[in-house]
Write a protein that holds these residues in place. Sequence first.
Motif, short mmCIF file in Angstrom:
data_model
loop_
_atom_site.label_atom_id
_atom_site.label_comp_id
_atom_site.label_asym_id
_atom_site.label_seq_id
_atom_site.Cartn_x
_atom_site.Cartn_y
_atom_site.Cartn_z
N SER A 33 0.82 -1.20 0.00
CA SER A 33 0.00 0.00 0.00
C SER A 33 0.86 1.26 0.00
CB SER A 33 -0.93 0.02 1.21
OG SER A 33 -0.17 0.03 2.40
N SER A 50 -5.24 6.54 1.08
CA SER A 50 -4.36 5.40 0.87
C SER A 50 -4.86 4.59 -0.31
CB SER A 50 -4.29 4.53 2.12
OG SER A 50 -5.56 3.97 2.40
N ILE A 51 -3.93 3.81 -0.87
CA ILE A 51 -4.28 2.98 -2.02
C ILE A 51 -3.53 1.67 -1.90
CG2 ILE A 51 -2.51 4.10 -3.46
CD1 ILE A 51 -4.45 3.67 -5.85
N SER A 52 -4.23 0.57 -2.10
CA SER A 52 -3.61 -0.75 -2.01
C SER A 52 -2.89 -1.09 -3.30
CB SER A 52 -4.68 -1.79 -1.71
OG SER A 52 -5.50 -1.99 -2.86
N GLY A 55 -5.28 -1.27 -6.03
CA GLY A 55 -5.99 -0.06 -6.43
C GLY A 55 -7.17 0.33 -5.56
N THR A 57 -8.97 2.19 -2.70
CA THR A 57 -8.65 3.49 -2.09
C THR A 57 -9.46 3.74 -0.83
OG1 THR A 57 -10.28 4.59 -3.50
CG2 THR A 57 -8.01 4.50 -4.31
N TYR A 59 -10.24 7.24 1.92
CA TYR A 59 -10.05 8.67 2.10
C TYR A 59 -10.56 9.13 3.46
CZ TYR A 59 -9.48 8.77 -2.98
OH TYR A 59 -9.04 8.54 -4.27
N THR A 68 -8.09 12.81 -4.96
CA THR A 68 -8.05 11.49 -5.59
C THR A 68 -6.62 10.94 -5.51
OG1 THR A 68 -9.80 12.10 -7.14
CG2 THR A 68 -8.46 10.16 -7.69
N SER A 70 -3.96 7.96 -6.65
CA SER A 70 -3.76 6.98 -7.70
C SER A 70 -2.31 6.53 -7.66
CB SER A 70 -4.10 7.57 -9.07
OG SER A 70 -3.27 8.68 -9.37
N ARG A 71 -1.99 5.50 -8.43
CA ARG A 71 -0.61 5.03 -8.46
C ARG A 71 -0.30 4.46 -9.83
NH1 ARG A 71 -0.10 0.38 -4.01
NH2 ARG A 71 1.86 -0.11 -5.09
N ALA A 78 3.10 7.20 -6.61
CA ALA A 78 1.73 7.48 -6.21
C ALA A 78 1.47 8.97 -6.39
CB ALA A 78 1.48 7.08 -4.77
#
Length: 114
Positions: A33, A50-52, A55, A57, A59, A68, A70-71, A78
């Motif tokens: 993550s 956070s984003i795993s 993908g 997410t 907030y 938003t 993203s990665r 990221a």
Amino acid sequence: QVQLVESGGGLVQAGGSLRLSCRVSGNFLRINSMGWYRQAPGKQRELVASISSGGMTNYADSVKGRFTISRDNAKNTAYLQMNSLKPEDTAMYCCTARLIGDYWGQGTQVTVSS
């Protein structure tokens, strides 16, 4: 050695936008993550988003609908797109990445003027 380097902070007027980037470099097999935290003077650090690795997410309520995350896994990077910024978004924003352990960047300052 793993390093996180953030960029994209700055001064913006209320209602404006900024895009933060966080690139992970070094020797590692996989980034799990990634996330962005922020800390304003006199306040506790809070998780912004956070984003795993897949993908998913998450907030903070205070930024839902405006930010938003993203990665780009190919670039080990990221991003945090921040729209409709408010003065209360002013803080030091730090990126974190979970590999075998947790790693942190040094942070980038975001200042929103009213």
